[in-house]
Write an enzyme that holds these catalytic residues in place. Structure first.
Site, PDB file in Angstrom:
ATOM      1  N   ASP A  41      -2.134  -3.443   6.908  1.00 18.67           N
ATOM      2  CA  ASP A  41      -1.069  -3.101   5.973  1.00 18.67           C
ATOM      3  C   ASP A  41       0.193  -2.811   6.771  1.00 18.67           C
ATOM      4  O   ASP A  41       0.204  -1.935   7.640  1.00 18.67           O
ATOM      5  CB  ASP A  41      -1.485  -1.868   5.156  1.00 18.67           C
ATOM      6  N   GLU A 166       0.213  -7.298   3.216  1.00 14.27           N
ATOM      7  CA  GLU A 166      -1.145  -6.904   3.583  1.00 14.27           C
ATOM      8  C   GLU A 166      -2.073  -8.110   3.620  1.00 14.27           C
ATOM      9  O   GLU A 166      -1.892  -9.081   2.892  1.00 14.27           O
ATOM     10  CB  GLU A 166      -1.704  -5.840   2.630  1.00 14.27           C
TER      11      GLU A 166
END
Length: 434
Positions: A41, A166
């Site tokens: 992320d 992500e």
């Protein structure tokens, strides 16, 4: 436990993990290495991209949201090519904002004041009036998104794209993916992304996607968290149920009504009770998730189910009094969806709309036309028919257009037509000038 900071234990937890807890299909075969899945992320992605452009704002509270305004255009024109030289006191401040826009993201300095994504800019201005307000620049974010994903693919080719900021990565068979539980490979990916883009990311590595996603939040920003099968009780069970991706606010409220506050509390409930209480499918999934079980593969390619565009208005609009403005927005949304379809090589035949009223209630309608399309005018005509089937007596906050039932262009052009196409009909929608 290795690689994670264990939260305090819940007051009561189940017995030691069941043998299959945190298991994965690859781990069952003796000749294969244990499954190691990473969730990566990017850290405050949009804000971090803006800080590359405006390094003078580093460490200051800043929020990104809303469209470009005349203040932004004036700064861009005055300092074209010299953005890093803009004086800090020349940037617009959040306290001066007026409108209905929402925050896309915020710097970590702004988050300390309770400001966060999807919050209205006016509300955020009350919490952090001194924050600098920057407009969104999706073109730049998409460019950096492609860059960091390209870096990952040169190192670990089994990657699942989960959005602009992500991804999931299968470390299992990658050189270094087993060393220190995946920490060695995670460090390499972090450094390579930073060297290529100047951006940082946080990575969680675990036996499956469910736990990896939770782990990527443990040590933000720029952190690495490693979770092993034996870490389920000390690292995962003390977390709130909302930390499980798939438990939303309504489900969490129901769980809390039964005294279930942590994942450990959830794991302590019998599977049969969860199925009786939450339904066969969801109850069974809750049991599996609480015990850390998830056999989903990292999918490198997947076909989109639909494509959509929507916008939240700066002020509430009325279908009659603001027909011209709504008509322009409606046409623009249809054209943008059509461009997305053409750019990605898809056609669809289920056209839908989404409205959010001023009381935050949502209405959706859709219809399936006879032939697949990626034509903006056809999409607008079909979406216009959908508009006739929703109440338009209340003011509107949001309007969206969606095209579903997608096929690739080649498949769609070979598909037979069925019946009359709404796209071929001559209709007038409610936002069209009469």
């Amino acid at each position: 436990m290795r690689g994670v900071s264990a939260p305090s234990k819940p007051s009561s937890v189940p017995a030691a993990p069941e043998p299959a807890a945190l298991s994965a299909p690859a781990a069952a075969a003796g000749d294969l290495p244990p499954r190691r899945i990473a969730h990566l992320d990017m850290d405050a992605f949009y804000a971090s991209v803006e800080l590359l452009r405006y390094p003078q704002l580093k460490g200051l509270p800043a929020v990104i949201g809303g469209g470009r305004r005349h203040e932004d255009d004036a700064l861009a024109q005055a300092y074209a090519g010299r953005e890093a030289e803009i004086p800090v006191d020349a940037f617009p401040l959040l306290r001066d904002y007026a409108g209905r826009g929402v925050i896309t993201t915020a710097t970590y300095a702004a988050r300390q004041f309770g400001v966060g994504s999807a919050m209205g800019l006016m509300k955020a201005a009350r919490l952090c009036p001194q924050a600098i307000l920057l407009p969104v620049d999706f073109a730049s974010y998409r460019r950096f998104s492609r860059q960091f994903k390209d870096v990952i693919l040169t190192i670990a080719p089994v990657m699942e794209d989960r959005g602009v900021d992500e991804v999931y990565i299968d470390f299992t068979q990658v050189p270094g993916g087993q060393r220190e539980g995946g920490r060695v490979l995670a460090r390499l990916i972090q450094k390579s992304i930073f060297d290529a883009t100047g951006l940082t990311c946080s990575i969680g590595v675990a036996p499956n996607k469910l736990i990896a996603k939770m782990a990527s939040e443990f040590n933000k920003p720029n952190g690495i968290s490693i979770v092993h099968a034996q870490d389920l009780e000390p690292a995962i069970w003390p977390l709130a149920c909302r930390k499980i991706n798939g438990i939303g606010p309504k489900a969490d409220a129901r769980l809390q009504a039964f005294g279930i506050h942590t994942i450990g509390d959830l794991a302590a409930r019998p599977r049969d009770w969860l199925v009786r209480t939450f339904g066969k499918a969801y109850g069974a999934w809750l049991h599996e998730a609480a015990w850390g079980r998830d056999d989903r593969a990292v999918v490198t390619e997947s076909e989109p189910v639909s494509m959509s565009r929507e916008t939240t208005f700066d002020r509430d609009l009325h279908a009659v009094r603001d027909r011209a403005e709504l008509g322009r927005i409606f046409t623009d949304l249809c054209e943008r969806v059509a461009e997305d379809l053409r750019r990605k090589g898809y056609m669809g035949k289920t056209i839908g709309i989404k409205l959010r009223y001023d009381d935050f209630k949502i209405a959706t309608r859709d219809q399936t036309i006879a032939t697949f399309t990626q034509d903006a005018a056809t999409i607008r005509r079909a979406a216009g028919e959908c508009l006739k089937r929703v109440p338009l007596d209340k003011r509107l906050r949001l309007l969206g257009v969606r095209v579903g039932n997608l096929l690739t262009e080649q498949e769609a052009r070979a598909a037979p037509a069925a019946g009359r196409s709404a796209g071929a009909a001559v209709v007038r929608d409610l936002f069209e000038d009469q």
